[in-house]
Design a protein around this motif. Structure first.
Motif, PDB file in Angstrom:
ATOM      1  N   ASN A 314      -0.856 -14.350  77.216  1.00  0.00           N
ATOM      2  CA  ASN A 314      -0.867 -13.358  76.137  1.00  0.00           C
ATOM      3  C   ASN A 314      -1.306 -11.986  76.621  1.00  0.00           C
ATOM      4  OD1 ASN A 314      -0.216 -14.323  73.285  1.00  0.00           O
ATOM      5  ND2 ASN A 314      -1.424 -16.032  74.063  1.00  0.00           N
ATOM      6  N   ALA A 315      -2.221 -11.945  77.606  1.00  0.00           N
ATOM      7  CA  ALA A 315      -2.722 -10.649  78.071  1.00  0.00           C
ATOM      8  C   ALA A 315      -1.605  -9.831  78.703  1.00  0.00           C
ATOM      9  CB  ALA A 315      -3.860 -10.854  79.063  1.00  0.00           C
ATOM     10  N   ILE A 316      -0.809 -10.474  79.568  1.00  0.00           N
ATOM     11  CA  ILE A 316       0.281  -9.756  80.232  1.00  0.00           C
ATOM     12  C   ILE A 316       1.349  -9.368  79.221  1.00  0.00           C
ATOM     13  CG2 ILE A 316       2.143  -9.992  81.933  1.00  0.00           C
ATOM     14  CD1 ILE A 316       0.273 -11.851  83.514  1.00  0.00           C
ATOM     15  N   THR A 317       1.725 -10.312  78.343  1.00  0.00           N
ATOM     16  CA  THR A 317       2.753 -10.030  77.337  1.00  0.00           C
ATOM     17  C   THR A 317       2.325  -8.892  76.427  1.00  0.00           C
ATOM     18  OG1 THR A 317       3.384 -12.369  77.387  1.00  0.00           O
ATOM     19  CG2 THR A 317       4.188 -11.069  75.538  1.00  0.00           C
ATOM     20  N   SER A 318       1.079  -8.925  75.981  1.00  0.00           N
ATOM     21  CA  SER A 318       0.567  -7.865  75.089  1.00  0.00           C
ATOM     22  C   SER A 318       0.632  -6.503  75.771  1.00  0.00           C
ATOM     23  CB  SER A 318      -0.882  -8.158  74.688  1.00  0.00           C
ATOM     24  OG  SER A 318      -0.979  -9.398  74.051  1.00  0.00           O
ATOM     25  N   THR A 319       0.252  -6.468  77.052  1.00  0.00           N
ATOM     26  CA  THR A 319       0.263  -5.207  77.798  1.00  0.00           C
ATOM     27  C   THR A 319       1.674  -4.644  77.908  1.00  0.00           C
ATOM     28  OG1 THR A 319      -1.683  -5.861  79.073  1.00  0.00           O
ATOM     29  CG2 THR A 319      -0.296  -4.144  80.016  1.00  0.00           C
ATOM     30  N   LEU A 320       2.623  -5.489  78.303  1.00  0.00           N
ATOM     31  CA  LEU A 320       4.005  -5.032  78.439  1.00  0.00           C
ATOM     32  C   LEU A 320       4.570  -4.585  77.101  1.00  0.00           C
ATOM     33  CD1 LEU A 320       5.395  -7.714  80.918  1.00  0.00           C
ATOM     34  CD2 LEU A 320       5.006  -5.285  81.393  1.00  0.00           C
ATOM     35  N   VAL A 321       4.318  -5.359  76.063  1.00  0.00           N
ATOM     36  CA  VAL A 321       4.822  -5.021  74.725  1.00  0.00           C
ATOM     37  C   VAL A 321       4.262  -3.682  74.270  1.00  0.00           C
ATOM     38  CG1 VAL A 321       4.593  -5.656  72.289  1.00  0.00           C
ATOM     39  CG2 VAL A 321       5.327  -7.367  73.952  1.00  0.00           C
ATOM     40  N   TYR A 322       2.966  -3.498  74.438  1.00  0.00           N
ATOM     41  CA  TYR A 322       2.320  -2.266  73.986  1.00  0.00           C
ATOM     42  C   TYR A 322       2.890  -1.039  74.686  1.00  0.00           C
ATOM     43  CZ  TYR A 322      -1.283   1.284  73.268  1.00  0.00           C
ATOM     44  OH  TYR A 322      -1.935   2.450  72.961  1.00  0.00           O
ATOM     45  N   VAL A 345       2.514 -19.723  72.275  1.00  0.00           N
ATOM     46  CA  VAL A 345       2.106 -19.214  70.964  1.00  0.00           C
ATOM     47  C   VAL A 345       1.475 -17.843  71.149  1.00  0.00           C
ATOM     48  CG1 VAL A 345       0.642 -19.595  68.946  1.00  0.00           C
ATOM     49  CG2 VAL A 345       1.673 -21.556  70.140  1.00  0.00           C
ATOM     50  N   PRO A 346       2.107 -16.791  70.631  1.00  0.00           N
ATOM     51  CA  PRO A 346       1.527 -15.449  70.766  1.00  0.00           C
ATOM     52  C   PRO A 346       0.161 -15.389  70.082  1.00  0.00           C
ATOM     53  CG  PRO A 346       3.810 -15.331  70.015  1.00  0.00           C
ATOM     54  CD  PRO A 346       3.396 -16.761  69.923  1.00  0.00           C
ATOM     55  N   SER A 347      -0.759 -14.676  70.695  1.00  0.00           N
ATOM     56  CA  SER A 347      -2.089 -14.518  70.114  1.00  0.00           C
ATOM     57  C   SER A 347      -2.083 -13.358  69.124  1.00  0.00           C
ATOM     58  CB  SER A 347      -3.110 -14.240  71.215  1.00  0.00           C
ATOM     59  OG  SER A 347      -2.845 -12.977  71.810  1.00  0.00           O
ATOM     60  N   SER A 348      -3.204 -13.190  68.447  1.00  0.00           N
ATOM     61  CA  SER A 348      -3.359 -12.057  67.532  1.00  0.00           C
ATOM     62  C   SER A 348      -3.185 -10.741  68.282  1.00  0.00           C
ATOM     63  CB  SER A 348      -4.746 -12.119  66.878  1.00  0.00           C
ATOM     64  OG  SER A 348      -4.994 -10.970  66.111  1.00  0.00           O
ATOM     65  N   LEU A 349      -3.682 -10.695  69.520  1.00  0.00           N
ATOM     66  CA  LEU A 349      -3.557  -9.485  70.335  1.00  0.00           C
ATOM     67  C   LEU A 349      -2.099  -9.167  70.637  1.00  0.00           C
ATOM     68  CD1 LEU A 349      -4.916  -7.271  72.065  1.00  0.00           C
ATOM     69  CD2 LEU A 349      -4.947  -8.907  73.957  1.00  0.00           C
ATOM     70  N   THR A 350      -1.304 -10.196  70.951  1.00  0.00           N
ATOM     71  CA  THR A 350       0.106  -9.987  71.258  1.00  0.00           C
ATOM     72  C   THR A 350       0.858  -9.496  70.027  1.00  0.00           C
ATOM     73  OG1 THR A 350      -0.062 -11.809  72.840  1.00  0.00           O
ATOM     74  CG2 THR A 350       2.140 -11.058  72.290  1.00  0.00           C
ATOM     75  N   MET A 374       2.714 -13.242  61.515  1.00  0.00           N
ATOM     76  CA  MET A 374       1.419 -13.444  62.156  1.00  0.00           C
ATOM     77  C   MET A 374       0.457 -14.153  61.213  1.00  0.00           C
ATOM     78  SD  MET A 374      -1.209 -10.574  63.733  1.00  0.00           S
ATOM     79  CE  MET A 374      -1.498  -9.788  62.157  1.00  0.00           C
ATOM     80  N   VAL A 375       0.414 -13.710  59.964  1.00  0.00           N
ATOM     81  CA  VAL A 375      -0.484 -14.306  58.973  1.00  0.00           C
ATOM     82  C   VAL A 375      -0.090 -15.757  58.686  1.00  0.00           C
ATOM     83  CG1 VAL A 375      -1.302 -14.173  56.587  1.00  0.00           C
ATOM     84  CG2 VAL A 375      -1.073 -12.077  57.948  1.00  0.00           C
ATOM     85  N   GLU A 376       1.232 -16.013  58.608  1.00  0.00           N
ATOM     86  CA  GLU A 376       1.722 -17.366  58.348  1.00  0.00           C
ATOM     87  C   GLU A 376       1.296 -18.325  59.461  1.00  0.00           C
ATOM     88  OE1 GLU A 376       5.929 -17.185  57.853  1.00  0.00           O
ATOM     89  OE2 GLU A 376       5.810 -16.044  55.975  1.00  0.00           O
ATOM     90  N   LYS A 377       1.200 -17.798  60.676  1.00  0.00           N
ATOM     91  CA  LYS A 377       0.823 -18.647  61.804  1.00  0.00           C
ATOM     92  C   LYS A 377      -0.687 -18.767  61.977  1.00  0.00           C
ATOM     93  CE  LYS A 377       5.080 -18.298  64.431  1.00  0.00           C
ATOM     94  NZ  LYS A 377       5.722 -17.983  65.727  1.00  0.00           N
ATOM     95  N   GLY A 378      -1.410 -18.245  61.008  1.00  0.00           N
ATOM     96  CA  GLY A 378      -2.859 -18.447  60.998  1.00  0.00           C
ATOM     97  C   GLY A 378      -3.683 -17.390  61.683  1.00  0.00           C
ATOM     98  N   TRP A 379      -3.049 -16.271  62.105  1.00  0.00           N
ATOM     99  CA  TRP A 379      -3.803 -15.199  62.760  1.00  0.00           C
ATOM    100  C   TRP A 379      -4.209 -14.149  61.735  1.00  0.00           C
ATOM    101  CZ3 TRP A 379      -5.463 -16.520  67.228  1.00  0.00           C
ATOM    102  CH2 TRP A 379      -4.693 -17.268  68.103  1.00  0.00           C
ATOM    103  N   ALA A 380      -5.482 -13.821  61.708  1.00  0.00           N
ATOM    104  CA  ALA A 380      -5.965 -12.775  60.806  1.00  0.00           C
ATOM    105  C   ALA A 380      -5.789 -11.414  61.474  1.00  0.00           C
ATOM    106  CB  ALA A 380      -7.438 -12.994  60.467  1.00  0.00           C
ATOM    107  N   SER A 382      -6.480  -7.841  62.870  1.00  0.00           N
ATOM    108  CA  SER A 382      -7.725  -7.239  63.345  1.00  0.00           C
ATOM    109  C   SER A 382      -7.815  -5.793  62.850  1.00  0.00           C
ATOM    110  CB  SER A 382      -7.758  -7.249  64.871  1.00  0.00           C
ATOM    111  OG  SER A 382      -6.710  -6.433  65.386  1.00  0.00           O
ATOM    112  N   THR A 383      -8.947  -5.164  63.115  1.00  0.00           N
ATOM    113  CA  THR A 383      -9.114  -3.754  62.772  1.00  0.00           C
ATOM    114  C   THR A 383      -8.022  -2.922  63.441  1.00  0.00           C
ATOM    115  OG1 THR A 383     -11.500  -4.053  62.580  1.00  0.00           O
ATOM    116  CG2 THR A 383     -10.714  -1.801  62.856  1.00  0.00           C
ATOM    117  N   PHE A 384      -7.705  -3.246  64.688  1.00  0.00           N
ATOM    118  CA  PHE A 384      -6.653  -2.533  65.418  1.00  0.00           C
ATOM    119  C   PHE A 384      -5.314  -2.646  64.695  1.00  0.00           C
ATOM    120  CE2 PHE A 384      -3.168  -2.854  68.517  1.00  0.00           C
ATOM    121  CZ  PHE A 384      -3.252  -1.611  69.132  1.00  0.00           C
ATOM    122  N   THR A 385      -4.995  -3.853  64.211  1.00  0.00           N
ATOM    123  CA  THR A 385      -3.717  -4.063  63.520  1.00  0.00           C
ATOM    124  C   THR A 385      -3.683  -3.297  62.207  1.00  0.00           C
ATOM    125  OG1 THR A 385      -4.069  -6.340  64.291  1.00  0.00           O
ATOM    126  CG2 THR A 385      -2.033  -5.890  63.117  1.00  0.00           C
TER     127      THR A 385
END
Length: 489
Positions: A314-322, A345-350, A374-380, A382-385
């Motif tokens: 997720n860390a690498i994917t999130s970085t590339l996506v961002y 499974v993408p994380s909240s960060l991704t 994201m919400v449907e998959k159980g991720w709340a 974040s402040t960033f989102t």
């Protein structure tokens, strides 16, 4: 088939002892070693200790091999019980009549070092012949030298090395490497290099570990150029190719110094050989490439790593996506996200990274759909989102939607930060709806007084509200009055 349950295995062992006909069952050193080894590996000391006591009291004492005691001693070491390990070692001779050899003594010494009982390790070493009848070998000396280096007693470690020939022992590559590591840890790279060269003068060929320790020392103290020169010498002088650890320490050093080109070059060199960098190292290189605007190269590198079976995370994917989104390449970012979703499974960060990127590009509808997913998959969120979507609403002129999102944020227990307040206040004043500021302040304070009463958050509000006009002063006085009343009621 080996029994996996240690308690059941013990019951079988004891049953054979107590009820076998003719009784007792004549256990051999092999069967006794088997049960002691099993209990040791399972850290089942509550079963192991009564068994040892029983075996010791049996007449004649049960036959035990030194290997059994070595397993028990190591198990106590791993469990952080060095005193118990010492007790078992002493019991070998006193309780079982089995004289220890250098093998069990080395195991005991290693346990002491492992548990940072350096002084005791040193005392045991120098008492080994007189108290235990054990003559140290090179391994014993290396364990002691490791203890002295760990305790920053490098001078004492050198004295042990100087004494080794008197004991009929010759220092080996491990001996010198341990001392090199100690001096590198202290930051005395010149002394470390001196010890390294002494090893070479004594006729030893440094191995991968010896070179890597020296290279790592240079890297950790900002001397990457010296590290690279040593890396070149490693291959040219001794024909030793760098391993993944060697590559890793130099690549990390380049990343710390902000040199993406050099880091990328070494990763490419790794991939051309038999090594594949692990995910954390890949992330550092990819993140650095993205931060300096070389997103395409980061994506290309990631493609090569995937072909080499590097596991996505997720860390690498999130970085590339961002960073793709930030560069306006939303389609590419979405593609990477979808590919990642197929097997992971993408994380909240991704999710947040892609939502933020979509918001930056004005793709509010798609950002909203991804938010729901994201919400449907159980991720709340974040402040960033929340901040990303709120900023997009405000930027598009939908200040009301931004305020409603802020209200939802508070209801969900997600803590606003300075950026949240700045986004809303900027939008409100930009839209000419200054009256809404009072509403925003009250909502935030009613949720958590610690948020807007902080200096940073009030600073945002005041800096926007004060324009030396009567209306602005009235607004501020009204907010302060309302807040004071809230605290008093």
């Amino acid at each position: 088939m080996e029994e996996r349950d240690p308690s059941l295995a013990l019951r079988v062992f004891l049953h054979a002892s107590d009820f076998h006909s003719p009784s007792p069952y004549p256990h051999t050193p092999l069967t006794t070693h088997s049960i002691l080894s099993k209990l040791s590996r399972a850290r089942a000391f509550h079963l192991l200790e009564p068994l040892l006591a029983r075996l010791k009291l049996s007449r004649p004492a049960a036959p035990l091999s030194e290997a059994s005691f070595v397993d028990v001693i190591r198990a106590y070491g791993l469990a952080g019980r060095p005193d118990s390990a010492l007790g078992v070692f002493a019991d070998m001779k006193d309780g079982f009549g089995l004289g220890p050899t250098v093998r069990s003594f080395n195991a005991l010494l290693h346990v002491m070092v492992q548990n940072r009982r350096f002084r005791l390790a040193r005392d045991l070493f120098f008492d080994s012949k007189e108290k235990f009848g054990v003559a140290p070998n090179v391994v014993t000396c290396n364990v002691l030298i490791s203890a002295l280096c760990e305790n920053d007693e490098l001078g004492s470690a050198e004295k042990v090395i100087d004494k080794m020939p008197e004991w009929g022992l010759a220092p080996d590559v491990v001996t010198y490497t341990t001392l090199v590591c100690g001096y590198c840890g202290r930051g005395d790279l010149e002394k470390a290099r001196e010890v390294f060269e002494e090893m070479v003068r004594q006729g030893w060929v440094p191995d991968e570990t010896a070179y890597t320790v020296m290279i790592d020392g240079y890297c950790r103290h900002g001397r990457v150029l010296d590290a690279v020169r040593f890396m070149d010498r490693m291959e040219s002088d001794d024909g030793i190719l760098p391993n993944e650890v060697t590559y890793g320490v130099v690549i990390e050093a380049y990343c710390r110094e902000g040199k993406p080109g050099e880091a990328l070059s070494l990763v490419e060199e790794m991939l051309s050989g038999k090594y594949v960098p692990d995910a954390p190292l890949c992330f550092k290189v990819i993140d650095l490439l993205c931060r300096v605007g070389r997103v395409d190269e980061a994506c290309e590198l990631w493609g090569k790593l995937l072909k080499k079976n590097c596991v996505p995370d997720n860390a690498i994917t999130s970085t590339l996506v961002y960073w793709l989104c930030k560069a306006g390449k939303v389609w590419e970012a979405r593609k990477i996200f979808k590919e990642f979703e197929k097997g992971f499974v993408p994380s909240s960060l991704t999710y947040s990274a892609l939502i933020s990127g979509l918001c930056e590009c004005g793709e509010l509808q798609e950002a909203g759909s991804l938010w729901d997913e994201m919400v449907e998959k159980g991720w709340a969120p974040s402040t960033f989102t929340y901040n990303a979507l709120m900023k997009a609403f405000v930027k598009s002129g939908s200040v009301g939607d931004g305020i409603r999102l802020f209200e939802e944020m508070l209801e969900k227990g997600c803590m606003p930060d300075r950026s949240t307040i700045a986004t809303l206040v900027d939008g409100i004043y930009g839209s000419g709806k200054e009256d809404e500021v009072d509403r925003v302040v009250k909502m935030a304070v009613s949720s958590s007084k610690a948020v807007l009463l902080s200096e940073a958050c009030w600073g945002v509000f005041v800096s926007k509200a004060i324009h030396d006009t009567d209306r602005s002063r009235i607004e501020i006085e009204k907010c302060w009055t309302d807040l004071s009343e809230d605290f008093l009621t």
